[in-house]
Design an enzyme around this catalytic site. Structure first.
Site, mmCIF file in Angstrom:
data_model
loop_
_atom_site.group_PDB
_atom_site.id
_atom_site.type_symbol
_atom_site.label_atom_id
_atom_site.label_comp_id
_atom_site.label_asym_id
_atom_site.label_seq_id
_atom_site.Cartn_x
_atom_site.Cartn_y
_atom_site.Cartn_z
ATOM 1 N N ASP A 244 0.424 -1.390 0.312
ATOM 2 C CA ASP A 244 -0.162 -0.020 0.244
ATOM 3 C C ASP A 244 0.850 1.194 -0.652
ATOM 4 O O ASP A 244 2.291 1.397 -0.019
ATOM 5 C CB ASP A 244 -1.058 0.315 1.318
ATOM 6 C CG ASP A 244 -2.224 0.748 1.206
ATOM 7 O OD1 ASP A 244 -2.111 1.560 0.148
ATOM 8 O OD2 ASP A 244 -3.074 0.895 1.614
HETATM 9 C C1 BGC Z 1 -5.142 3.461 0.163
HETATM 10 C C2 BGC Z 1 -4.870 2.088 -1.122
HETATM 11 C C3 BGC Z 1 -5.008 2.891 -2.670
HETATM 12 C C4 BGC Z 1 -4.106 3.654 -2.622
HETATM 13 C C5 BGC Z 1 -3.207 4.223 -3.693
HETATM 14 C C6 BGC Z 1 -4.015 3.929 0.057
HETATM 15 O O1 BGC Z 1 -3.586 4.735 0.317
HETATM 16 O O2 BGC Z 1 -4.657 2.372 1.396
HETATM 17 O O3 BGC Z 1 -6.484 1.302 -1.135
HETATM 18 O O4 BGC Z 1 -4.704 2.179 -2.979
HETATM 19 O O5 BGC Z 1 -3.960 4.160 -1.547
HETATM 20 O O6 BGC Z 1 -4.220 5.143 -3.710
#
Ligand code: BGC
Length: 705
Positions: A244
């Protein structure tokens, strides 16, 4: 491109190019051109349209090896056309339409150069304080699995890689605070939190995202047992795992790694193939390998997986999208957005008021969400087109004619405490025959890092509700929100309550369809608490040694030595939810009768046929979500009081009856025993077929040894 071709390609790559493949960065405009030319990125996030095509062209035409890019974007519940938030989609209990919505989203996103979406979110969400419950399919592992699989299929059939996230346990954050630690026992992981990921993996999901949370002391992004062990080795997942956003280097703040090099090493060892946003892989993996601190075979394995997904998407042949790729179909997408929004709405109360009927000559549409095109879209709508979002006010005017429909906001936005608009709203209500009051949460009150400690109507909305209700004009309350709200003080002031979640672009016409006569058919994918103090509250809990009794006194009279009335309950609150999982009313009444089982005994490996006679005994045609639950009465470990095993949407005309049948295979009865082995144990089971998780006729069967 075969596996052999992939090996050939890997053999031609420098270490720097390999680490490039393992890196995903977010460009600001075109500031990553140099990196892409040098093979320093395997993926970009958040580039769409011309920029996406430009970067892809640079990678393919101007980098040494011409390896195409994965172009990732959070396409969570639609792209330009916005469907209901996932929690709303879940309420429709309709995997097929969830698949179609994902397919439309993929076509629209694909036309903008996107070939990878970070969806579906498969986190089990049992805490409505958690802002990301909006992105979830609710609290039940079976419903999440079915809808997750449908979404994966929808995206991937259109050439966009899906991403099952967040692996794993992220939804169980302590106190419903996003990013907080989770503490899940192995059996809870195996029986509740992992099954949706297993289902997605079996359905061929191409990518998985590791989560932010600390899971019993080990950050999920450094969790070798779960990522490399369970997901990759045990289940045989051969796609790619992406971290993530900065979750690799956040392992420093977790207190798990002392610096970025240690974090990179822990993540690669755990099986995280690509790093999102932070650059510890690029900065440190070469030196870790050089010093013998990291096995370079792990890097090759990560690169192999990344290239495999690019090959599977066909990017080596068609980096800009396959020529036969389906083009966006905006009218069809809009039609689906409307039908999905309509069937995601849950009717919670209807004493009178709905449907509106012809007599309503003058309807007042009041509230901060009555005409708020952006807010009704919900969270995660980077590309959603506000200008095409149709509100309840606009749609009702169109349906009934402008002269019959009047509007006042009452409050500027949902959090507002400014009561300047109150008098005008009350006056408008007074001059009307019915009020459609649209309250709830602005889009920004749910989603990532948007958690709430209070679950009542924010701002002065309760005051607005009470002031409008005091006019005596019937109130039809439409609630748009990203989560279950606590409705105890709300329900008495409205004659009817329709829960619409954040319904998306076509929310207005969809809600108006229901106001004007089509029967609601949404059912709750999550239990609604009576108060924040009940949380977490979910239907598939354990029985305990002292289950609450219906006739228990509100204050127990006993003592620990004579524990009469000492139950698993509260002194000051009912132990039951306000509305149970699966609940929802319609404009008709359904009756469940004559539950039949094909046999009272079920042999291991066998299938039981369970059926019920469903009748529409009301006066309108409607759709019912018929739900099958079981309870394993005695196990070598204790079992939940009910578990959803299947469901069907059934439409019946007034007076019509149909026998609704389910096939229940013994595989559906499996769980993990004391030694964490997956077993199916003989013994007695209760089985219900009913309208929700709290009612319905039941029967008993025995699973034979
Ligand atoms: C979130 C993810 C997301 C990623 C990309 C993160 O902060 O937890 O779910 O896909 O950002 O935007």
């Amino acid at each position: 491109m075969t596996e052999h071709d992939i090996e050939q390609l890997i053999s031609r790559m420098t270490l720097a190019e390999k680490l490039g493949q393992m890196t995903q960065v977010q460009p600001q405009g075109r500031d990553q051109e140099e990196r892409v030319r040098n093979g320093g990125a395997g993926s970009l996030i958040n580039v769409v349209g011309d920029d996406a095509y430009h970067y892809q062209w640079l990678a393919v035409e101007h980098s040494r090896l011409g390896i195409p890019l994965l172009l990732g974007r959070d396409v969570i519940h639609g792209f330009q056309t916005v469907f209901p938030i996932p929690l709303g989609q879940a309420a429709a209990f309709d995997p097929e339409r969830v698949r179609l919505a994902a397919a439309h989203s993929a076509r629209e996103a694909g036309a903008a150069g996107v070939n990878w979406t970070f969806s579906p979110m498969l986190d089990v969400a049992r805490d409505p304080r958690w802002g990301r419950i909006a992105e979830s399919f609710g609290e039940d592992p079976l419903l999440i699995s079915r809808l997750g699989v449908a979404m994966v299929q929808g995206y991937q059939q259109e050439g966009v890689a899906a991403c099952a996230k967040h692996f794993v346990g992220y939804g169980a954050a302590e106190g419903g605070r996003d990013y907080s630690a989770t503490d899940l026992a192995p059996r809870a992981l195996l029986d509740t939190y992992l099954p949706p990921f297993r289902a997605a993996q079996q359905a061929g999901v191409m990518t998985v995202m590791s989560a932010f949370n600390d899971l019993d002391g080990v950050p999920a992004t450094g969790h070798e047992d779960l990522i490399r062990g369970t997901l990759k080795e045990q289940w045989g997942f051969d796609g790619l795992v992406v971290s993530d956003w900065c979750s690799v280097t956040e392992m420093i703040a977790h207190g798990f790694c002392e610096d970025a090099a240690a974090a990179a090493r822990a993540a690669v060892n755990a099986g995280v193939d690509m790093e999102m946003a932070s650059t510890s892989y690029q900065d440190h993996l070469a030196s870790l390998i050089e010093h013998g601190l990291l096995d370079k075979a792990l890097v090759d394995d990560a690169v192999r997986r990344i290239l495999r997904i690019k090959a599977r998407l066909g990017l080596f042949q068609h980096p800009y999208g396959a020529p036969e790729r389906a083009q966006p179909q905006r009218p069809a997408a809009a039609q689906l957005a409307r039908s999905l929004a309509r069937d995601s709405c849950v009717l919670l109360k209807n004493e009178q008021g709905l449907p509106l009927g012809e007599h309503a000559r003058r309807v007042a549409v009041i509230g901060p969400l009555a005409d708020a095109p952006g807010e009704q879209l919900g969270c995660w709508v980077f590309d959603g087109e506000r200008q095409h979002s149709q509100t309840v006010f606009a749609a009702l005017r169109e349906r009934l004619g402008a002269q019959r429909v009047v509007h006042a906001r009452g409050l500027e936005h949902c959090r507002s405490h400014d009561l300047d608009g109150l008098d005008a709203a009350v006056a408008l209500a007074r001059s009307s025959e019915v009020v459609v009051l649209c309250l709830g949460e602005d889009a920004g009150l749910s989603g990532e890092a948007h958690c709430r400690a209070h679950l009542d109507l924010p701002g002065a909305q309760q005051t607005l509700l009470e002031a409008v209700a005091a006019t005596g004009v019937p109130v039809v309350l439409v609630i748009m929100a990203g989560r279950p709200l606590v409705l105890g003080t709300v329900l008495p002031h409205a004659q009817a309550v329709l829960y619409a979640w954040h319904p998306g672009s076509l929310g207005g016409p969809a809600i108006v369809d229901l106001l004007c006569g089509e029967s609601p058919s949404g059912r709750l994918p999550v239990s609604f608490p009576r108060s924040v103090g009940q949380i977490p509250i979910f239907y598939n809990h354990k029985n305990t040694g002292r289950p609450p009794q219906a006739d228990a006194p509100s204050i127990p009279s006993g003592t620990p030595l004579d524990p009469s009335g000492f139950f698993a309950a509260y002194l000051d609150e009912d132990h039951r939810p306000q509305f149970p999982f699966g609940f929802g009313l319609s404009y008709t009444r359904f009756e469940y009768r004559d539950l039949q089982l094909s046999s009272k005994q079920l042999a291991p490996g066998g299938t039981l046929c369970a059926s019920v006679l469903l009748s529409n005994v009301g006066h309108r045609s409607a759709t019912e979500v018929v739900q099958l639950y079981v309870r394993d009465l005695v196990g070598s470990v204790t079992r939940p009081v009910r578990e959803l095993k299947d469901f069907q949407r059934i439409s019946l005309q007034p007076g019509e009856s149909r026998r609704v049948s389910f096939e229940l295979h013994t595989d559906a009865l499996r769980f993990h025993d004391r030694h964490l082995r997956q077993v199916c144990e003989s013994g007695q089971f209760d089985l219900w077929i009913g309208p929700d998780s709290a009612t319905g006729p039941s029967a008993v069967f025995e699973l034979m040894a």
